[in-house]
Structures are given as C-alpha cells and as structure tokens.
Write a protein that holds these residues in place. Structure first.
Motif, PDB file in Angstrom:
ATOM      1  N   MET A   1      58.736  46.661  42.453  1.00 32.50           N
ATOM      2  CA  MET A   1      58.131  46.358  42.800  1.00 32.50           C
ATOM      3  C   MET A   1      58.630  45.152  42.967  1.00 32.50           C
ATOM      4  O   MET A   1      58.325  44.251  42.343  1.00 32.50           O
TER       5      MET A   1
ATOM      6  N   GLY B   1      57.790  41.164  45.903  1.00 36.89           N
ATOM      7  CA  GLY B   1      57.167  40.496  46.508  1.00 36.89           C
ATOM      8  C   GLY B   1      56.819  38.917  46.128  1.00 36.89           C
ATOM      9  O   GLY B   1      56.809  38.617  46.993  1.00 36.89           O
ATOM     10  N   HIS B   2      56.282  38.256  44.791  1.00 38.50           N
ATOM     11  CA  HIS B   2      55.977  37.429  44.400  1.00 38.50           C
ATOM     12  C   HIS B   2      57.809  36.972  44.557  1.00 38.50           C
ATOM     13  O   HIS B   2      58.342  37.189  43.994  1.00 38.50           O
TER      14      HIS B   2
ATOM     15  N   GLN C   1      46.122  51.331  41.196  1.00 41.08           N
ATOM     16  CA  GLN C   1      45.572  49.492  41.510  1.00 41.08           C
ATOM     17  C   GLN C   1      46.644  48.680  40.514  1.00 41.08           C
ATOM     18  O   GLN C   1      45.750  48.795  39.439  1.00 41.08           O
TER      19      GLN C   1
ATOM     20  N   THR D   1      49.881  32.530  44.078  1.00 40.32           N
ATOM     21  CA  THR D   1      49.208  34.049  45.026  1.00 40.32           C
ATOM     22  C   THR D   1      48.992  35.214  44.198  1.00 40.32           C
ATOM     23  O   THR D   1      49.357  34.635  42.815  1.00 40.32           O
TER      24      THR D   1
ATOM     25  N   ARG E   1      48.714  39.440  43.963  1.00 36.64           N
ATOM     26  CA  ARG E   1      49.115  40.125  44.572  1.00 36.64           C
ATOM     27  C   ARG E   1      47.872  41.438  44.308  1.00 36.64           C
ATOM     28  O   ARG E   1      47.987  41.462  42.653  1.00 36.64           O
TER      29      ARG E   1
ATOM     30  N   TRP F   1      47.939  45.551  44.221  1.00 39.77           N
ATOM     31  CA  TRP F   1      49.197  46.551  44.296  1.00 39.77           C
ATOM     32  C   TRP F   1      48.209  48.443  43.983  1.00 39.77           C
ATOM     33  O   TRP F   1      48.545  48.649  43.598  1.00 39.77           O
TER      34      TRP F   1
ATOM     35  N   THR G   1      52.800  49.759  47.468  1.00 38.65           N
ATOM     36  CA  THR G   1      52.986  48.419  48.527  1.00 38.65           C
ATOM     37  C   THR G   1      52.271  47.586  48.046  1.00 38.65           C
ATOM     38  O   THR G   1      51.019  47.696  46.967  1.00 38.65           O
ATOM     39  N   GLU G   2      51.948  46.297  48.307  1.00 35.00           N
ATOM     40  CA  GLU G   2      51.455  45.403  48.456  1.00 35.00           C
ATOM     41  C   GLU G   2      49.622  45.878  49.185  1.00 35.00           C
ATOM     42  O   GLU G   2      50.045  45.758  50.454  1.00 35.00           O
ATOM     43  N   SER G   3      48.883  45.707  48.982  1.00 37.74           N
ATOM     44  CA  SER G   3      47.457  45.952  49.882  1.00 37.74           C
ATOM     45  C   SER G   3      46.820  44.577  50.470  1.00 37.74           C
ATOM     46  O   SER G   3      45.396  44.693  50.925  1.00 37.74           O
TER      47      SER G   3
ATOM     48  N   ILE H   1      47.209  40.022  49.293  1.00 38.14           N
ATOM     49  CA  ILE H   1      47.349  39.199  48.876  1.00 38.14           C
ATOM     50  C   ILE H   1      46.342  37.980  49.245  1.00 38.14           C
ATOM     51  O   ILE H   1      46.075  37.768  50.133  1.00 38.14           O
TER      52      ILE H   1
END
Length: 323
Positions: free
Chosen positions: A119, A121-122, A138, A147, A149, A151, A156-158, A160
């Motif tokens: 995963m 995103g960061h 989650q 941030t 986050r 997930w 998928t990121e739900s 932030i």
C-alpha cells in the motif's frame, strides 16, 4: 528461563536476529494460545506463546513458531488484525511499515496461501500502524509526512487527515470504532470522528514521542514527552492530570496494559548498549518494575496477563508484574 533480580526479565525467548518491533495480538483469536509477532531486518516471525501463569504444564514460557515471512526491508512498525485466528480455518493477518514508506498487508492461512499487498501513499517515514479493532477492515497509519491515513484492506485510501507536524502514533477507540486518536510530534493529541472527518477534541503537552489510548478504560490517555510520562482524563481537561519524570535519557514509548487500567510501561530511547523499561502503577509513586534490555526496541502487553515484552539483540525479554 526465569530470573530473580528485579532488573532481569522474568522470561526470555531466543531469536535469530535483532528484534526491531514486537506485538502480542490484542484480540480474542479463535485459539486459547496467544499470538505474538516480531520483526527484524528482513523478516517477520509469527508464533504462539504460552506462559506458566496460563498453563501449569508449561515450564516458564513456550514459544512455537508458526511461520516466518520474508520482508524486503527492516520492519519498523507492526500491527495485528482482529481477523487473525487459529481455529479450524486459521488465518494470520498483519500490517507492517518499512523505510520505503510503504505498508505491507501480510495474509496467510499457514498452509499454501500467502499474500503480500503493498500500500503506497505516504511520502515520508511511517511511524505507527493500527487495525480497526472490531472487524479489521481498515488500517490507520501516521507518518513524518504530516498525515494520518485510513486505508481499506484492499489498499485504497479512504481518509487523509492533514497534521501540523509528524504523526507519532495512532489508536482506535476500543468500542466506538468511528473515533480515532492521532498524536503529533509537536505535542497535540487529536480525536477525530471518522464519519464527519472532523476533530472532536484535543489534548496538549510538550514535544511528544508516543501516546496510547487505554483499552480497558478509554477516558484515559497516556503519553511520553521529553523525560516524562503524562496521563489525561479526557472527560476532565485538555491538560494532563498527572506528569512525572521517568527516563533520564528521554522517553520513547508509552503502552497501557490491556489487563489492568492502572498499569502501563514506558521505555527510554535505545542507548548504545542498553534500554530501560519501566512498569508503573497509578497507585504507586515509583515504578513497580525496572528492567533493562540490550538496545531494546518495541513494547507490547499481553492481552490478559500483567506481562509486557521488549525486543532485544537476538532475544525477546518479558517482564511479569505482581499486580
């Protein structure tokens, strides 16, 4: 192995390598045995652990390795999913964080099936990860990228949340799963409503190293800041009710016992040779246990026993508290 001196671990378990993180499963899994995972430079080991306090037939401690997972990088954070169980249909599910800023969701049936979901995103170092505690659908993570986050387990990121400084720890409310606590390095602990995605409450102190939400009694929040530990009653004030010096060499971690709401442990920052672990009871002015481990890191409490574990150089160190 059992030692008598107060600073020696009650039990130790040998490991192949240096242990960076260690976590008891905090959940009631489909097995009487306690699940334990630890991570090192390129591996995660999962096993069951039973202590003589739980089973009279065990001499000291019995650790049984279920599986060792290859991990591309050093494991810097580790969290258990409540979906992990050892009943007729075993499943192990963990989330890790590493220096490449990625989370890895490890899932295994301890037979043929073994999956790793990456995963991304960061944009900076991930400091802490945690699963939603009821269904485990989650994961929340906090990072130096300012941030927090949330997930879904499909990657998928739900949500932030933008922070004002690096996030150092994140905790889910033990019963009300729409509440999330995020601690920031600059000294703010915020409580978010995941439905409205807004902050509900905040607590303040100096620079934070780590904060934890008391599982048995969620009105209590504890943290370490500088050399001190602090405790809040969130129903009373945004300022700490108690604050005491703990570690001369700067405190690193704070973790509440899951078995006793008045028991918690703190660790000092790893020194060149040894790290200190202190176990505190709110009814006592001094630590009830003072322990030491070779360059110790990670800290976790057993789900039902007043016992905590610290990772060390080629071993796990366990301290039992008489409480």
């Amino acid at each position: 192995m059992q030692d008598d001196a107060s600073h020696s671990p009650t039990y130790t378990v040998p490991c192949e390598d240096y242990v960076h993180v260690v976590e008891f499963s905090p959940f009631c899994s489909g097995s009487s045995a306690s699940l334990l995972a630890y991570g090192g430079n390129q591996y995660v080991v999962v096993g069951t652990i039973i202590f003589q306090e739980e089973d009279m037939e065990v001499e000291g401690v019995d650790f049984n390795v279920l599986r060792a997972f290859h991990h591309e990088l050093r494991v810097d954070a580790l969290a258990w999913s409540p979906e992990s169980r050892l009943d007729r249909i075993p499943m192990i599910r963990l989330c890790t964080a590493a220096a490449d800023r990625k989370l890895r969701l490890l899932t295994s049936d301890l037979q043929e099936k073994h999956e790793v979901k990456v995963m991304e995103g960061h944009s900076s170092y991930v400091n802490h990860v945690v699963f939603e505690p009821t269904e485990g659908k989650q994961i929340a993570s906090v990072s130096d990228d300012h941030t927090c986050r949330v997930w879904d387990v499909d990657g998928t990121e739900s949500v932030i949340f933008r922070l004002l400084s690096p996030g150092v720890s994140v905790c889910w409310h033990s019963q009300e799963v729409f509440k999330l606590m995020v601690a920031e390095k600059k000294g703010t602990i915020r409580f978010y409503n995941l439905v409205t995605q807004e902050a509900m409450l905040s607590l303040d102190c100096g620079t934070l190293s780590f904060a934890d939400w008391c599982f048995p009694n969620p009105i209590k929040v504890g943290a370490v800041s500088g050399n001190d530990w602090l405790i809040w009653d969130v129903t009373r004030s945004s300022y700490a009710q108690e604050k005491r010096p703990a570690h001369m060499d700067k405190a690193r971690l704070f973790k509440w016992s899951r078995a006793n709401e008045n028991l918690f442990a703190t660790t000092g920052c790893p020194g060149k040779m040894s790290s200190q672990v202190l176990i505190h009871h709110l009814g006592h002015p001094q630590p009830v246990v003072i322990g030491c481990a070779t360059v110790g890191s990670g800290l976790s409490w057993h789900r039902t026993l007043p016992l905590c574990v610290l990772g060390s150089d080629r071993k796990l160190c366990f301290w039992m508290t008489e409480m």
